[in-house]
Design an enzyme around this catalytic site. Structure first.
Site, PDB file in Angstrom:
ATOM      1  N   LYS A 177      19.173 -20.203  17.202  1.00  0.00           N
ATOM      2  CA  LYS A 177      20.071 -19.232  17.763  1.00  0.00           C
ATOM      3  C   LYS A 177      21.433 -19.580  17.424  1.00  0.00           C
ATOM      4  O   LYS A 177      22.216 -18.913  17.372  1.00  0.00           O
ATOM      5  CB  LYS A 177      19.794 -18.668  18.998  1.00  0.00           C
ATOM      6  CG  LYS A 177      18.350 -18.318  19.318  1.00  0.00           C
ATOM      7  CD  LYS A 177      17.829 -17.373  18.387  1.00  0.00           C
ATOM      8  CE  LYS A 177      16.490 -16.731  18.937  1.00  0.00           C
ATOM      9  NZ  LYS A 177      15.311 -16.885  18.185  1.00  0.00           N
ATOM     10  N   TYR A 212       2.868 -12.779  23.243  1.00  0.00           N
ATOM     11  CA  TYR A 212       3.992 -13.467  22.998  1.00  0.00           C
ATOM     12  C   TYR A 212       4.035 -14.444  24.327  1.00  0.00           C
ATOM     13  O   TYR A 212       3.757 -13.879  25.578  1.00  0.00           O
ATOM     14  CB  TYR A 212       5.134 -12.551  23.245  1.00  0.00           C
ATOM     15  CG  TYR A 212       6.182 -13.286  23.263  1.00  0.00           C
ATOM     16  CD1 TYR A 212       7.173 -13.795  22.083  1.00  0.00           C
ATOM     17  CD2 TYR A 212       7.129 -13.566  24.540  1.00  0.00           C
ATOM     18  CE1 TYR A 212       8.530 -14.400  22.248  1.00  0.00           C
ATOM     19  CE2 TYR A 212       8.480 -14.354  24.488  1.00  0.00           C
ATOM     20  CZ  TYR A 212       8.955 -14.649  23.343  1.00  0.00           C
ATOM     21  OH  TYR A 212      10.263 -15.107  23.349  1.00  0.00           O
ATOM     22  N   TYR A 244       7.442 -20.600  20.001  1.00  0.00           N
ATOM     23  CA  TYR A 244       7.888 -20.374  18.576  1.00  0.00           C
ATOM     24  C   TYR A 244       7.637 -21.549  17.800  1.00  0.00           C
ATOM     25  O   TYR A 244       6.656 -21.200  16.947  1.00  0.00           O
ATOM     26  CB  TYR A 244       9.406 -20.174  18.413  1.00  0.00           C
ATOM     27  CG  TYR A 244       9.872 -18.957  19.309  1.00  0.00           C
ATOM     28  CD1 TYR A 244       9.969 -17.605  18.687  1.00  0.00           C
ATOM     29  CD2 TYR A 244      10.416 -19.085  20.574  1.00  0.00           C
ATOM     30  CE1 TYR A 244      10.487 -16.553  19.094  1.00  0.00           C
ATOM     31  CE2 TYR A 244      10.974 -17.889  21.255  1.00  0.00           C
ATOM     32  CZ  TYR A 244      10.937 -16.754  20.714  1.00  0.00           C
ATOM     33  OH  TYR A 244      11.426 -15.475  21.202  1.00  0.00           O
TER      34      TYR A 244
END
Length: 336
Positions: A49, A262, A288
């Site tokens: 990010k 998730y 992730y």
């Protein structure tokens, strides 16, 4: 591909390393496995990010914002890094947390949740799965304006065409490093979540005519839905850049390693996290990069990559959240 025309804040000096993983390569006995260490990007704890925020925060500052508003899941790496960028720039930051798995957010949790507190989130508000993010961020923006401030809204994961420029820039970086190393990569593997990283790489590599195929490892959605999301964002990112739109058939986002949902642990993720830590001294995260590496390992075991090929894994970071998953990741034999 001219990225210099877009305002950018630099949070990382130089390129992140590309390293060969000899022990994992030998263990799996197939292709050469290399890793692009975007876990070593700047800001608190690093991660993908940061690249997106370089463009988004530059835009926020250009527009006179004094408060960043964004959204994410519990243990969100994006929220952590947005807070870090806000602190670095002297801005306030307000978070909206979506409980994608009910009851999973706790302000007392370790990992990124602790860092939200340490970095001074001005507000943290939870909403249920499926909430309208635009409407929820608008509520926070109204609070900022009512107090005389100027809000800047950042979509989840920073995954907008402007944010995805961070990974178009990374595509340039990878190709430059490939040339300097004298190593031509045959495949690139990356986690595919909010789509900004995957889409930016796809747009950038297409613009460079790199001929490097990307395999996304989906961490949340069914394959067809995710591939549609990735292609749509890659298309709008390419339009922003003024470069060719990636072909739909170049978008691959496999869903074999999502597991029950998730952020929910899987045995394959646990194996991948423990293997990289014990064999290479590299820390992955459970949400992730752990699932993405599980996908890479699974593809090697299936014979998807040929012996002698070079596979580059993009490490998207996230290790600050490891402490929140300690029970799932520990070796039971050590506690017997």
């Amino acid at each position: 591909m001219n990225l210099a025309r877009f305002p950018r804040r630099r949070y990382t000096p130089g390129f992140t390393p590309i390293e060969f993983l000899p022990h994992l390569t030998a263990l799996l006995g197939g292709p050469e496995i290399w890793i692009k260490r975007d876990d070593l990007l700047g800001l608190a704890g690093g991660g993908n990010k940061t690249r997106k925020l370089e463009f988004l925060v530059a835009d926020a500052l250009a527009k006179g914002a004094d408060t960043l508003v964004t959204v994410g899941a519990p243990q969100s790496n994006h929220c952590r890094l947005t807070l870090a960028a806000a602190a670095k720039e002297g801005l306030a930051c307000r978070l909206v947390i979506e409980e994608r798995v009910p009851g999973t957010y706790s302000p007392d949790a370790l990992g990124n949740n602790l860092l939200f507190d340490l970095m001074g989130a001005q507000s943290i508000r939870t909403v249920p799965l499926g909430a309208d993010f635009a409407a929820e961020m608008a509520i926070e923006a109204d609070v900022v304006r009512a107090a005389g401030g100027v809000p800047y809204l950042i979509a989840g994961g920073g995954s907008t065409p402007l944010g995805a420029l961070g990974y178009a820039a990374c595509a340039q970086e990878i190709m430059a490093q490939s040339f300097d190393l004298g190593v031509a990569f045959d495949h690139l593997v990356v986690a595919s979540g909010s789509a900004g990283t995957h889409s930016g790489l796809l747009a950038g590599l297409t613009a460079l005519n790199a001929g490097l195929p990307i395999t996304g490892i989906n961490v949340r959605r069914p394959r067809a839905e995710q591939e549609t999301n990735v292609h749509k964002l890659a298309e709008t990112t390419a339009q922003l850049l003024g470069t060719p739109v990636p072909a739909r058939e170049t978008v691959v986002a496999l869903d074999d390693w999502v597991g029950p949902g998730y952020s929910l642990p899987t045995p394959e993720m646990v194996e991948a996290v423990r293997l990289l830590a014990s064999r290479e001294g590299v820390l992955l995260d459970p949400v992730y990069s752990g699932k993405a590496m599980a996908g890479l390992i699974g593809l090697v075991r299936r014979g998807h990559f040929k012996t002698g090929e070079r596979v580059l894994f993009l490490h998207t970071g996230g290790s600050p959240s490891l402490h929140a998953y300690a029970r799932d990741l520990r070796d039971p034999a050590l506690n017997a």
